[in-house]
Motif scaffolding. Structure first.
Motif, mmCIF file in Angstrom:
data_model
loop_
_atom_site.group_PDB
_atom_site.id
_atom_site.type_symbol
_atom_site.label_atom_id
_atom_site.label_comp_id
_atom_site.label_asym_id
_atom_site.label_seq_id
_atom_site.Cartn_x
_atom_site.Cartn_y
_atom_site.Cartn_z
ATOM 1 N N SER A 109 -45.283 19.554 -8.143
ATOM 2 C CA SER A 109 -44.710 20.632 -7.962
ATOM 3 C C SER A 109 -45.675 21.941 -8.250
ATOM 4 C CB SER A 109 -43.453 21.003 -8.583
ATOM 5 O OG SER A 109 -42.478 20.104 -8.146
ATOM 6 N N ARG A 133 -44.700 19.865 -3.333
ATOM 7 C CA ARG A 133 -43.888 20.883 -2.971
ATOM 8 C C ARG A 133 -44.145 22.081 -3.478
ATOM 9 N NH1 ARG A 133 -38.353 20.816 -6.379
ATOM 10 N NH2 ARG A 133 -38.937 20.549 -8.304
ATOM 11 N N TRP A 134 -43.769 23.388 -3.005
ATOM 12 C CA TRP A 134 -44.160 24.623 -3.571
ATOM 13 C C TRP A 134 -42.861 25.406 -4.055
ATOM 14 C CZ3 TRP A 134 -47.123 22.164 -0.178
ATOM 15 C CH2 TRP A 134 -48.491 22.238 -0.662
ATOM 16 N N VAL A 135 -42.673 25.592 -5.444
ATOM 17 C CA VAL A 135 -41.544 26.131 -5.978
ATOM 18 C C VAL A 135 -41.771 27.343 -6.792
ATOM 19 C CG1 VAL A 135 -40.207 23.901 -5.997
ATOM 20 C CG2 VAL A 135 -41.832 24.648 -7.750
ATOM 21 N N THR A 136 -40.652 28.047 -6.909
ATOM 22 C CA THR A 136 -40.547 29.252 -7.934
ATOM 23 C C THR A 136 -40.234 28.612 -9.415
ATOM 24 O OG1 THR A 136 -38.660 29.981 -7.739
ATOM 25 C CG2 THR A 136 -40.429 30.742 -6.168
ATOM 26 N N GLU A 139 -36.492 28.436 -9.535
ATOM 27 C CA GLU A 139 -36.099 27.283 -8.958
ATOM 28 C C GLU A 139 -36.193 26.115 -9.957
ATOM 29 O OE1 GLU A 139 -36.705 28.104 -4.087
ATOM 30 O OE2 GLU A 139 -38.536 27.194 -5.460
ATOM 31 N N LEU A 140 -37.270 25.827 -10.516
ATOM 32 C CA LEU A 140 -37.565 24.968 -11.444
ATOM 33 C C LEU A 140 -36.362 24.970 -12.645
ATOM 34 C CD1 LEU A 140 -41.209 24.855 -11.911
ATOM 35 C CD2 LEU A 140 -39.853 23.033 -10.830
ATOM 36 N N GLU A 143 -33.147 23.947 -11.478
ATOM 37 C CA GLU A 143 -33.053 22.535 -11.422
ATOM 38 C C GLU A 143 -32.905 21.923 -12.720
ATOM 39 O OE1 GLU A 143 -36.711 21.211 -9.235
ATOM 40 O OE2 GLU A 143 -36.135 22.108 -7.393
#
Length: 380
Positions: A109, A133-136, A139-140, A143
């Motif tokens: 990520s 994957r590209w996340v903010t 978002e992490l 999760e």
């Protein structure tokens, strides 16, 4: 014409003087014109500075071997601030060729706020794009279910531990990019530097009680006239990042010192500086949005954040020490070529030397590796 400069001046006219940290945040991260968020080239010959991953893949190969070998059973790697994606690409290539089982189970990520850099990263990782994957950060956090008790499947009883993930967080030149407060000791006590509408500096009260606590802890010997930078945002990020993992490691690479050296009287004016077209600058109010602004990292403070949360410091030292300990010299080859500037083996040898020789990247850059207490007891 500098649209960001005009925008900042107008904001200060409306709001009144702002802390240098707020000014630096605008200069670096304004959504449209900020240094890191714009599509201006930043790294490499056409940019403003070089990073270790941009020199040669050997740097990433060492990190990849360390992560695959010492990350326990982790199969999640999170990189904050991926630059142009070279570190990701080269580590993924190393895992694919030398640690196939690790690679096949891996999720990589990247947390990157710049749309322009995300696109460059996507193109650069090439064949590995399906692994990334590209996340903010938000978002992490979602999760990881931060703050939410986990229910066991057998009894339904609440588990007090955070869910988190089992993985490795890696950063290269991230913490130094967070906006810093600038604090000066005057005859009237501690004062903070504010920026006025004409882009001049003036003293004002401390904007956050944490600034005085920081000075008491890490710079108790400040003298009248001395200025230091306080990276509250970077420390807050580090604490949040540790909470993302239920177990694993965090590997931080950046330039900086321990507190006693960072805030030594020899650095009476602090370490704030800019980089513009590979030129060191000392005026943060020039080239607004077009020059990088940065300050050295307090590794004592980072280490304390981790250890106060129960994390163990596995390694802290210079980048050269870390690379030597990780066996980088074994990657040297007995190479000779009539064209030493194009021969890949000779280029690799030169890169290794540049990464470890005194006075260069290997000395100023530091590496901090911390692991959760249960990393090596983790079972899947």
């Amino acid at each position: 014409m500098n649209e960001l400069r005009d925008w900042i001046v107008e904001q200060i006219r409306v709001r009144g003087p702002v802390t240098f940290a707020r000014y630096m945040e605008w200069a670096l991260y304004h959504p449209e014109w900020g240094y890191y968020t714009s599509d201006r080239r930043k790294i490499g010959k056409e940019g403003d500075f070089y990073t270790a991953p941009s020199i040669n893949p050997v740097f990433a190969e060492v990190l990849a071997d360390e992560i695959a070998g010492k990350g326990g059973s982790a199969r999640v790697v999170i990189e904050f601030g991926g630059g142009e994606g070279r570190l990701a690409r080269d580590m993924l290539s190393r895992w694919a060729s030398e640690h196939r089982a690790f690679y096949e189970q891996l999720t990589y990520s990247i947390v990157e706020i710049s749309p322009a850099l995300r696109q460059i990263q996507r193109e650069l990782v090439g064949e590995h794009v399906e692994k990334v994957r590209w996340v903010t950060e938000q978002e992490l956090q979602a999760e990881a279910n931060l703050g939410t008790p986990r229910l066991t499947s057998s009894t339904g009883a609440g588990d007090a531990r955070l869910r988190g993930v089992h993985g490795v967080i890696v950063t290269n030149e991230l913490v130094d990019a967070y906006p810093v407060h600038r604090v000066t000791r005057t005859t009237d006590g501690l004062r903070e530097i504010y920026v006025t509408a004409d882009l001049q500096e003036q003293y004002g009260p401390l904007s956050d009680p944490a600034l005085e606590t920081y000075v008491q802890t890490y710079a108790p010997g400040m003298i009248v006239g001395q200025t230091i930078e306080v990276n509250l945002a970077g420390l807050a990020w580090y604490e949040r990042s540790l909470q993302l993992l239920s177990s694993g490691q965090i590997l931080t690479i950046d330039y900086g010192y321990e507190a006693d050296m960072l805030h030594h009287l020899s650095r009476r004016s602090g370490t704030l500086r800019g980089f513009y077209r590979h030129t060191l600058t000392d005026d943060p109010y020039q080239h607004i949005g077009q020059q990088d602004l940065t300050a050295d990292v307090n590794f004592s403070a980072l280490r304390d954040v981790g250890e106060s949360g129960g994390w163990h410091t596995d390694f802290f030292g210079s980048q050269a020490q870390y690379l030597l300990q990780s066996g980088i010299l074994n990657r040297l080859t007995n190479a000779w070529s009539a064209d030493p500037f194009r021969d890949p083996d000779m280029k690799r040898n030169r890169a290794i030397k540049s990464l470890i020789l005194p006075g260069g990247l290997g000395e100023h850059f530091k590496v901090l590796v911390q692991s959760s207490p249960n990393l090596y007891n983790k079972t899947e």
